[in-house]
Design a protein around this motif. Structure first.
Motif, PDB file in Angstrom:
ATOM      1  N   TYR A  85       0.820  -1.221   0.000  1.00  0.00           N
ATOM      2  CA  TYR A  85       0.000   0.000   0.000  1.00  0.00           C
ATOM      3  C   TYR A  85       0.847   1.260   0.000  1.00  0.00           C
ATOM      4  N   ALA A  86       0.234   2.332  -0.514  1.00  0.00           N
ATOM      5  CA  ALA A  86       0.845   3.663  -0.485  1.00  0.00           C
ATOM      6  C   ALA A  86      -0.258   4.606  -0.029  1.00  0.00           C
ATOM      7  N   ARG A 102       4.462  20.234   2.475  1.00  0.00           N
ATOM      8  CA  ARG A 102       3.505  19.833   3.514  1.00  0.00           C
ATOM      9  C   ARG A 102       2.851  21.047   4.172  1.00  0.00           C
ATOM     10  N   LEU A 143       4.855   5.366   0.438  1.00  0.00           N
ATOM     11  CA  LEU A 143       6.173   4.953  -0.018  1.00  0.00           C
ATOM     12  C   LEU A 143       6.010   3.472  -0.191  1.00  0.00           C
ATOM     13  N   GLY A 144       5.741   3.006  -1.400  1.00  0.00           N
ATOM     14  CA  GLY A 144       5.284   1.645  -1.635  1.00  0.00           C
ATOM     15  C   GLY A 144       6.339   0.588  -1.318  1.00  0.00           C
ATOM     16  N   ASP A 189      11.604  -0.051  -1.258  1.00  0.00           N
ATOM     17  CA  ASP A 189      10.578   0.983  -1.068  1.00  0.00           C
ATOM     18  C   ASP A 189      10.542   1.793  -2.359  1.00  0.00           C
ATOM     19  N   ARG A 222      18.367   1.882   6.807  1.00  0.00           N
ATOM     20  CA  ARG A 222      16.985   1.975   6.302  1.00  0.00           C
ATOM     21  C   ARG A 222      16.020   1.364   7.324  1.00  0.00           C
ATOM     22  N   GLN A 266      15.212   3.829   9.981  1.00  0.00           N
ATOM     23  CA  GLN A 266      14.221   4.813   9.498  1.00  0.00           C
ATOM     24  C   GLN A 266      12.827   4.172   9.447  1.00  0.00           C
ATOM     25  N   TYR A 267      12.823   2.920   9.051  1.00  0.00           N
ATOM     26  CA  TYR A 267      11.548   2.201   8.941  1.00  0.00           C
ATOM     27  C   TYR A 267      10.872   2.105  10.308  1.00  0.00           C
ATOM     28  N   PHE A 278       9.402   5.325  11.404  1.00  0.00           N
ATOM     29  CA  PHE A 278       8.343   5.997  10.635  1.00  0.00           C
ATOM     30  C   PHE A 278       7.229   5.118  10.104  1.00  0.00           C
ATOM     31  N   TYR A 279       7.378   3.784  10.205  1.00  0.00           N
ATOM     32  CA  TYR A 279       6.364   2.986   9.488  1.00  0.00           C
ATOM     33  C   TYR A 279       4.955   3.225  10.023  1.00  0.00           C
ATOM     34  N   ALA A 325       4.632   9.590  11.394  1.00  0.00           N
ATOM     35  CA  ALA A 325       5.650  10.444  12.043  1.00  0.00           C
ATOM     36  C   ALA A 325       5.462  10.364  13.558  1.00  0.00           C
ATOM     37  N   PHE A 333       5.628  12.346  16.030  1.00  0.00           N
ATOM     38  CA  PHE A 333       4.823  13.337  16.767  1.00  0.00           C
ATOM     39  C   PHE A 333       3.329  13.053  16.615  1.00  0.00           C
TER      40      PHE A 333
HETATM   41  C1  LIG Z   1      11.380   2.772   5.264  1.00  0.00           C
HETATM   42  C2  LIG Z   1       9.988   3.308   5.145  1.00  0.00           C
HETATM   43  C3  LIG Z   1       9.012   2.507   4.570  1.00  0.00           C
HETATM   44  C4  LIG Z   1       7.711   2.999   4.423  1.00  0.00           C
HETATM   45  N1  LIG Z   1       6.772   2.207   3.839  1.00  0.00           N
HETATM   46  C5  LIG Z   1       5.542   2.706   3.593  1.00  0.00           C
HETATM   47  C6  LIG Z   1       4.554   1.945   2.917  1.00  0.00           C
HETATM   48  O1  LIG Z   1       4.749   0.789   2.578  1.00  0.00           O
HETATM   49  N2  LIG Z   1       3.377   2.532   2.628  1.00  0.00           N
HETATM   50  C7  LIG Z   1       3.103   3.827   2.999  1.00  0.00           C
HETATM   51  O2  LIG Z   1       2.014   4.309   2.706  1.00  0.00           O
HETATM   52  N3  LIG Z   1       4.012   4.565   3.655  1.00  0.00           N
HETATM   53  C8  LIG Z   1       5.211   4.039   3.953  1.00  0.00           C
HETATM   54  N4  LIG Z   1       6.149   4.801   4.592  1.00  0.00           N
HETATM   55  C9  LIG Z   1       5.841   6.216   4.815  1.00  0.00           C
HETATM   56  C10 LIG Z   1       5.474   6.513   6.212  1.00  0.00           C
HETATM   57  O3  LIG Z   1       4.118   6.183   6.392  1.00  0.00           O
HETATM   58  C11 LIG Z   1       5.749   7.977   6.423  1.00  0.00           C
HETATM   59  O4  LIG Z   1       7.148   8.142   6.439  1.00  0.00           O
HETATM   60  C12 LIG Z   1       5.158   8.480   7.715  1.00  0.00           C
HETATM   61  O5  LIG Z   1       3.758   8.476   7.632  1.00  0.00           O
HETATM   62  C13 LIG Z   1       5.613   9.899   8.019  1.00  0.00           C
HETATM   63  O6  LIG Z   1       5.337  10.745   6.967  1.00  0.00           O
HETATM   64  P1  LIG Z   1       6.501  11.546   6.254  1.00  0.00           P
HETATM   65  O7  LIG Z   1       7.602  10.610   5.942  1.00  0.00           O
HETATM   66  O8  LIG Z   1       5.909  12.296   5.167  1.00  0.00           O
HETATM   67  O9  LIG Z   1       7.052  12.504   7.363  1.00  0.00           O
HETATM   68  P2  LIG Z   1       6.533  13.958   7.715  1.00  0.00           P
HETATM   69  O10 LIG Z   1       5.076  13.936   8.015  1.00  0.00           O
HETATM   70  O11 LIG Z   1       6.967  14.914   6.668  1.00  0.00           O
HETATM   71  O12 LIG Z   1       7.300  14.232   9.045  1.00  0.00           O
HETATM   72  C14 LIG Z   1       8.734  14.262   9.073  1.00  0.00           C
HETATM   73  C15 LIG Z   1       9.136  15.068  10.278  1.00  0.00           C
HETATM   74  O13 LIG Z   1       8.827  16.452  10.056  1.00  0.00           O
HETATM   75  C16 LIG Z   1       8.417  17.038  11.287  1.00  0.00           C
HETATM   76  N5  LIG Z   1       7.015  17.504  11.123  1.00  0.00           N
HETATM   77  C17 LIG Z   1       6.259  17.357  10.003  1.00  0.00           C
HETATM   78  N6  LIG Z   1       5.048  17.910  10.191  1.00  0.00           N
HETATM   79  C18 LIG Z   1       5.031  18.385  11.444  1.00  0.00           C
HETATM   80  C19 LIG Z   1       4.041  19.048  12.233  1.00  0.00           C
HETATM   81  N7  LIG Z   1       2.836  19.335  11.758  1.00  0.00           N
HETATM   82  N8  LIG Z   1       4.358  19.382  13.499  1.00  0.00           N
HETATM   83  C20 LIG Z   1       5.571  19.096  14.016  1.00  0.00           C
HETATM   84  N9  LIG Z   1       6.550  18.468  13.316  1.00  0.00           N
HETATM   85  C21 LIG Z   1       6.290  18.122  12.052  1.00  0.00           C
HETATM   86  C22 LIG Z   1       8.560  15.963  12.350  1.00  0.00           C
HETATM   87  O14 LIG Z   1       9.848  16.041  12.897  1.00  0.00           O
HETATM   88  C23 LIG Z   1       8.431  14.684  11.556  1.00  0.00           C
HETATM   89  O15 LIG Z   1       9.009  13.569  12.186  1.00  0.00           O
HETATM   90  C24 LIG Z   1       7.418   4.316   4.834  1.00  0.00           C
HETATM   91  C25 LIG Z   1       8.407   5.104   5.421  1.00  0.00           C
HETATM   92  C26 LIG Z   1       9.674   4.607   5.599  1.00  0.00           C
HETATM   93  C27 LIG Z   1      10.705   5.494   6.227  1.00  0.00           C
END
Ligand SMILES: Cc1cc2nc3c(=O)[nH]c(=O)nc-3n(C[C@H](O)[C@H](O)[C@H](O)COP(=O)(O)OP(=O)(O)OC[C@H]3O[C@@H](n4cnc5c(N)ncnc54)[C@H](O)[C@@H]3O)c2cc1C
Length: 501
Positions: free
Chosen positions: A147-148, A156, A188-189, A254, A442, A445-446, A449-450, A453, A455
């Motif tokens: 899923y993505a 953002r 991030l698929g 990914d 990686r 990071q996973y 964040f999986y 975020a 917070f």
């Molecule tokens: C290795 C890996 C695999 C993944 N696999 C999948 C997958 O299979 N499917 C999928 O759908 N997703 C996947 N993801 C994505 C994951 O769901 C997102 O990384 C997660 O939801 C966070 O979103 P973002 O990366 O956009 O981080 P952001 O939301 O951009 O946040 C990054 C950082 O910015 C800061 N920040 C951002 N907004 C705010 C705010 N409003 N207030 C305060 N601080 C803020 C915080 O420090 C936060 O930790 C994967 C991620 C990783 C790293």
């Protein structure tokens, strides 16, 4: 019916467009970036397909009666959740807890959606029917959905509809009588390149005006216009399985998902331009909890692996009996026990809803999600600390043993009592792939964040915890006294309380 590993592999040979290293891939099952992960998942499929494992790993499909993977089970009791955990743990052990988005992950989300398809029916019964039919389709054919569900990080600071181009974030571009056309990108698929279907939706809060992004659909990976831009492959960079024993086998990859006018027939559209249902599908169904319960069962296996690696390194280095090292091992063990305990508590504290569906305990599930982003990096540091320079003082590659002079030196100087050189190096290269390689990084990071975020996860934790009970305890502590001492009652006279004791 469960599939064999061979059947899974055969299903990946289609028109999918997977891009890596400057070109589209002909066949992901043979490409060095993907074949290791494909082979690992084929083993997972084979295990569930083996009749000897049927009792633990499968249950009879309610529609066909054939054995289907227990990951698809809609739990209706604490016991169902326990059986599901036993099966999911077995599957996670096959990949050492290192493949986070294998077929069993999204299977839990689909089970959660199908269990509470009434949430989708708020837009019309046909939406609920489609959810259930798709769930049955993948369950009974043992298909792998990735899923993505997060928009790409572009800007953002603005909602989707205020981006410079309205089709940057994946969403509806055109509605047709027979379906919809989607355009844009989503992240991030994980595993998308080696899966059968992509579930595309949005878990990030949307605002009025973002209706085009308020969707939930399923796309065959080979759908025309669907493109999968893989990140760099750690498997491909691995010089040998001996040098990178984890990256070479478990790099699930990914990818950025790009939709170039992808047509989706109505039967695969579960939510359509509906902000409320896009939000409710995660939290008004047990989907998010079931998916993350699986993720934590898998995480628990990984923590056992970390603890086991620490033990073996300490044993090999002759430090395992030293009290400070025992303490370090104990700290790792405490975290492993904490997670497996919280997973078990999700079963014990499950909630059976008015439809008879068991939801894993939310506070315990979010507790793991909240804490793990902080403590996983710390546990890697603990293991690094135990290893010292040993994980760096290693031959450059397995090939070094092929050179007679180098081999003699390695066998003399890179060994430990009871651990000839190739065994010592083998263990330490395994540790390095867990804590220090690009694959390991990686994974850090996973795990951070999986689940979203950190917070956001913390905020959600504060919503699911029973603060009423906690607050009531404070009220109780504050009750019955004031600046004038105790109020009358509870065995005290009014005005008592100025004398200690
Ligand atoms: C290795 C890996 C695999 C993944 N696999 C999948 C997958 O299979 N499917 C999928 O759908 N997703 C996947 N993801 C994505 C994951 O769901 C997102 O990384 C997660 O939801 C966070 O979103 P973002 O990366 O956009 O981080 P952001 O939301 O951009 O946040 C990054 C950082 O910015 C800061 N920040 C951002 N907004 C705010 C705010 N409003 N207030 C305060 N601080 C803020 C915080 O420090 C936060 O930790 C994967 C991620 C990783 C790293």
């Amino acid at each position: 019916m469960t599939r064999s590993g061979k059947e899974y592999i055969a299903g990946l040979r289609d028109s999918r467009r997977v891009f890596i290293n400057g070109e589209f891939v002909d066949d992901v099952t043979t490409h060095p970036a993907f074949r290791g992960a494909v082979a690992s998942l084929a083993r997972v499929y084979d295990e569930a397909h083996d009749p000897a494992n049927a009792e633990v790993l499968t249950y009879p499909s309610p529609t066909t009666g054939e054995p289907v993977n227990r990951a698809f089970l809609i739990p209706r009791s604490e016991e169902d959740l326990r059986l599901r955990r036993v099966a999911l743990r077995r599957q996670a052990e096959t990949t050492l807890g290192l493949m986070g988005r294998g077929p069993e992950h999204v299977a839990g989300f689909l089970a959660g959606w199908a269990a509470r398809s009434d949430v989708f029916a708020a837009a019309g019964d046909e939406y609920a029917d489609r959810v259930v039919r798709f769930y049955e389709h993948v369950r009974d054919r043992d298909l792998y959905c990735s899923y993505a569900i997060v928009p790409p990080q572009i800007d953002r600071g603005k909602p989707a509809h205020q981006q410079a181009d309205p089709h940057l974030y994946a969403g509806v571009k055109e509605e047709r009588p027979d379906g919809v056309v989607l355009a844009g990108a989503q992240m991030l698929g994980t595993g998308a390149a080696i899966s059968d279907y992509l579930v595309l939706s949005c878990i990030v809060p949307l605002r009025p005006g973002d209706e085009d992004q308020a969707i939930s659909v399923a796309l065959p990976i080979g759908a025309e216009g669907l493109k999968i831009y893989s990140r760099r492959s750690y498997a491909e960079a691995a010089t040998s399985v001996y040098d990178y024993p984890l990256a070479s086998r478990f790099d699930e990859t990914d990818a950025l998902i790009v939709l170039d006018d992808v047509f989706v027939p109505w039967e695969r559209v579960f939510v359509y331009r509906n902000l409320d249902i896009t939000r409710d599908q995660w939290n008004h169904t047990p989907a998010h909890l079931l998916g993350n319960n699986q993720a934590q069962i898998r995480f628990s296996v990984k923590l056992d692996l970390l603890a086991g690696l620490a033990l073996r390194v300490a044993e090999m280095n002759g430090t395992a009996a030293l009290p400070p090292v025992r303490g370090t091992l104990g700290e790792l063990a405490a975290h492993a026990a904490l997670v497996s305990g919280l997973v078990a508590a999700q079963e014990q504290n499950c909630r059976i809803d008015e439809h008879g569906v068991a939801w894993p305990g939310a506070a315990e599930a979010f507790a793991v999600m909240t804490l793990q982003s902080d403590f996983y990096p710390k546990l890697l540091t603990i293991l690094r600390d135990l290893c010292g320079g040993g994980v760096i003082q290693l031959p450059s590659a397995a090939a070094d043993y092929g050179h007679p002079e180098a081999r003699a030196d390695l066998e003399r100087y890179v060994q430990s009592p009871g651990h000839p050189s190739q065994e010592r190096v083998k263990l330490l290269k395994l540790v390095w792939d867990m804590v220090g390689s690009e694959f390991a990084s990686r994974h850090q990071q996973y795990e951070m964040f999986y689940a979203g975020a950190p917070f956001l996860v913390r905020t959600r934790m504060s919503q699911v915890y029973d603060f009423d009970r906690a607050g009531a305890l404070v009220d109780r502590a504050l009750a019955g006294y004031g600046v004038d001492g105790f109020e009358a009652g509870d065995g005290f006279e009014a005005g008592d309380g100025f004398e200690a004791g």
